[in-house]
Write a protein that holds these residues in place. Structure first.
Motif, mmCIF file in Angstrom:
data_model
loop_
_atom_site.group_PDB
_atom_site.id
_atom_site.type_symbol
_atom_site.label_atom_id
_atom_site.label_comp_id
_atom_site.label_asym_id
_atom_site.label_seq_id
_atom_site.Cartn_x
_atom_site.Cartn_y
_atom_site.Cartn_z
ATOM 1 N N SER A 129 31.763 84.144 73.087
ATOM 2 C CA SER A 129 32.237 83.391 71.916
ATOM 3 C C SER A 129 32.859 82.054 72.308
ATOM 4 N N ARG A 130 33.481 82.000 73.475
ATOM 5 C CA ARG A 130 34.104 80.759 73.924
ATOM 6 C C ARG A 130 33.071 79.773 74.470
ATOM 7 N N GLU A 131 32.143 80.243 75.287
ATOM 8 C CA GLU A 131 31.238 79.336 75.981
ATOM 9 C C GLU A 131 29.968 79.028 75.197
ATOM 10 N N VAL A 197 37.120 88.236 68.002
ATOM 11 C CA VAL A 197 36.995 87.131 68.950
ATOM 12 C C VAL A 197 36.110 86.010 68.398
ATOM 13 N N ALA A 198 35.115 86.358 67.563
ATOM 14 C CA ALA A 198 34.202 85.339 67.039
ATOM 15 C C ALA A 198 34.852 84.520 65.937
ATOM 16 N N GLY A 199 35.755 85.140 65.195
ATOM 17 C CA GLY A 199 36.505 84.403 64.195
ATOM 18 C C GLY A 199 35.806 84.255 62.860
ATOM 19 N N GLU A 200 36.312 83.322 62.077
ATOM 20 C CA GLU A 200 35.830 83.134 60.703
ATOM 21 C C GLU A 200 34.338 82.794 60.678
ATOM 22 N N THR A 245 27.166 84.296 64.987
ATOM 23 C CA THR A 245 28.140 83.242 64.742
ATOM 24 C C THR A 245 27.431 81.908 64.878
ATOM 25 N N ARG A 246 27.634 81.041 63.920
ATOM 26 C CA ARG A 246 27.025 79.708 63.977
ATOM 27 C C ARG A 246 28.152 78.677 63.910
ATOM 28 N N LYS A 247 28.407 78.067 65.054
ATOM 29 C CA LYS A 247 29.467 77.069 65.145
ATOM 30 C C LYS A 247 28.950 75.853 65.908
ATOM 31 N N ARG A 248 29.480 74.706 65.573
ATOM 32 C CA ARG A 248 29.141 73.479 66.273
ATOM 33 C C ARG A 248 30.315 73.069 67.143
ATOM 34 N N THR A 249 30.002 72.668 68.346
ATOM 35 C CA THR A 249 31.042 72.159 69.239
ATOM 36 C C THR A 249 30.560 70.863 69.862
#
Length: 251
Positions: A129-131, A197-200, A245-249
């Motif tokens: 989830s972090r990387e 750990v994955a969050g919202e 989980t779909r997140k942009r970083t």
């Protein structure tokens, strides 16, 4: 290692990644915790010579200090009735000690006061989830195992084969390398650990393998001439977990 995960994260191009783990969870290391007089203790194993060139393992209990053990404990109500989640508040095991010790809310699935925690699975979820925060994780594994003789919730099956006959042990403190040791997966716990750990925005589903393959597989290709289909009729003690989980970083 943490550095290997960082290298993986640095090489990630920012797109959505699909991660598959087939019968991985049952082979991951777990941490044993035990309740003594209302206090949770982590288990260390100390080895000593047995006088014949071998080694004997001995359990040593210490107050819980390990951060990974604490995070795994807090992710799910391991001590609740039948190992089910509590009220959904994510308070986890630390808030349910009173009910466990006093016997409130029904008898636990195992009254030994022992839980085997999937701490390495917790670490994998945290690192993933972090990387690589935009991913779909699919894990397929055993939700229960037959003939487990080791005491405790989520306890492993410890077995070896002698003269083609399986012999199951009542302890995991066997000579290193002499037995297969594998764990069932509590899929309710896995979903709670992932969501934490994955969050919202994280989404999870869990289904029996047969139901998963009926929906997603080409069953005509795996059906035998007799009509038997091992893909949906074998391994009835397995489930499939999918977490997305779909997140942009910014990289």
């Amino acid at each position: 290692s943490r550095e290997a995960w960082r290298d993986l994260g640095r090489s990630w191009g920012g797109g959505h990644v699909y991660v598959l783990g087939l019968e991985v969870l049952d082979n991951l290391a777990h941490d044993r915790v035990e309740r003594r007089e209302g206090r949770w203790m982590e288990t260390w194993v100390e080895y000593e010579e047995d006088g014949s060139g071998g080694e004997l393992g001995r359990e040593a209990l210490r107050p819980v200090r390990d951060g990974l053990i604490r995070r795994t404990m807090e992710a799910f109500d391991w001590a609740g009735s039948a190992g089910a989640p509590g009220d959904g508040s994510e308070a986890g095991i630390l808030s349910s000690i009173e009910s466990f010790v006093l016997g409130k809310g029904g008898a636990p699935a195992d009254d030994s006061g022992v839980v085997f925690l999937p701490t390495v699975a917790q670490a994998i979820l945290e690192n993933l989830s972090r990387e690589i925060p935009s991913h779909t994780l699919l894990m397929m594994d055993f939700d229960h195992l037959p003939d487990v003789r080791v005491a405790g919730r989520n306890a492993p099956l410890v077995s070896n084969t002698v003269a083609s006959v399986a012999q199951d042990a009542s302890t995991y403190l066997v000579p290193p390398g002499s037995h297969d040791i594998f764990f069932p997966t509590n899929f309710k716990a896995l979903a709670a650990m992932y969501a934490r750990v994955a969050g919202e925005g994280a989404r999870t589903t869990t289904s029996a393998c047969s139901a998963f393959f009926k929906e997603h597989a080409d069953l005509q290709r795996t059906t035998t001439m007799s009509g038997y289909n091992p893909l949906i009729e074998d391994f009835t003690n397995t489930k499939v977990f999918v977490g997305t989980t779909r997140k942009r970083t910014l990289r």
